[in-house]
Motif scaffolding. Structure first.
Motif, PDB file in Angstrom:
ATOM      1  N   GLU A  58       0.812  -1.223   0.000  1.00 44.24           N
ATOM      2  CA  GLU A  58       0.000   0.000   0.000  1.00 44.24           C
ATOM      3  C   GLU A  58       0.840   1.266   0.000  1.00 44.24           C
ATOM      4  N   GLU A  59       1.951   1.259   0.731  1.00 46.22           N
ATOM      5  CA  GLU A  59       2.767   2.465   0.829  1.00 46.22           C
ATOM      6  C   GLU A  59       3.617   2.709  -0.405  1.00 46.22           C
ATOM      7  N   GLY A  60       3.589   1.786  -1.368  1.00 47.42           N
ATOM      8  CA  GLY A  60       4.374   1.956  -2.586  1.00 47.42           C
ATOM      9  C   GLY A  60       5.838   1.655  -2.347  1.00 47.42           C
ATOM     10  N   HIS A  61       6.693   2.241  -3.158  1.00 48.15           N
ATOM     11  CA  HIS A  61       8.136   2.048  -3.053  1.00 48.15           C
ATOM     12  C   HIS A  61       8.782   3.400  -3.316  1.00 48.15           C
ATOM     13  N   PRO A  62       9.723   3.830  -2.470  1.00 43.33           N
ATOM     14  CA  PRO A  62      10.291   5.176  -2.624  1.00 43.33           C
ATOM     15  C   PRO A  62      10.976   5.409  -3.969  1.00 43.33           C
TER      16      PRO A  62
END
Length: 140
Positions: A38-42
């Motif tokens: 959910e938080e994605g990838h930086p």
């Protein structure tokens, strides 16, 4: 229903291939999911939760901004349509603008089309290939 779904999917694929406004094909509210946490990838800024046509437009703008369009060698292998649902089987082959790295990622796209607009956009891809290409040192 199947014909409308197939036509909308073909219009989406054309827009993605040509850089046209793909977001215009989406409903105001979209069930959006990418095969990432959910938080994605930086390292992959375009991959994060979305849910509206406006957010879809931002996704496609960010995706184009991070890749070299002239080097896009992505291919659609098959489009399967069943009523309002469609599955696109494809290979994404892109070059990252910042690193110069090329990557290839197999993917499946699950779409639902209602009243001529896309209401579901779920992408399942080889996310490791994408993240690796974005975090690698630039090519020389």
């Amino acid at each position: 229903m199947t014909a409308q779904t197939r036509e909308t999917v073909q219009r989406l694929l054309h827009a993605l291939a040509t850089g046209e406004d793909a977001a215009a094909l989406f409903a105001e509210k979209v069930d959006w999911r990418l095969d990432w946490p959910e938080e994605g990838h930086p390292a992959v800024p375009w991959i994060r939760p979305r849910g509206t046509r406006e957010e879809a437009a931002a996704h496609f703008r960010e995706l184009r901004a991070h890749h070299v369009p002239e080097k896009d060698a992505s291919q659609v292998h098959r489009v399967l349509v069943d009523g309002q649902d469609a599955v696109v089987l494809a290979t994404i082959a892109q070059t990252v603008r910042a690193t110069g790295r090329e990557y290839t990622a197999h993917c499946a796209l699950h779409l639902t089309v209602e009243n001529g607009v896309i209401t579901r956009y779920h992408v399942y891809e080889d996310s490791l290939s994408v993240a690796t290409a974005l975090t690698a040192s630039p090519s020389h």
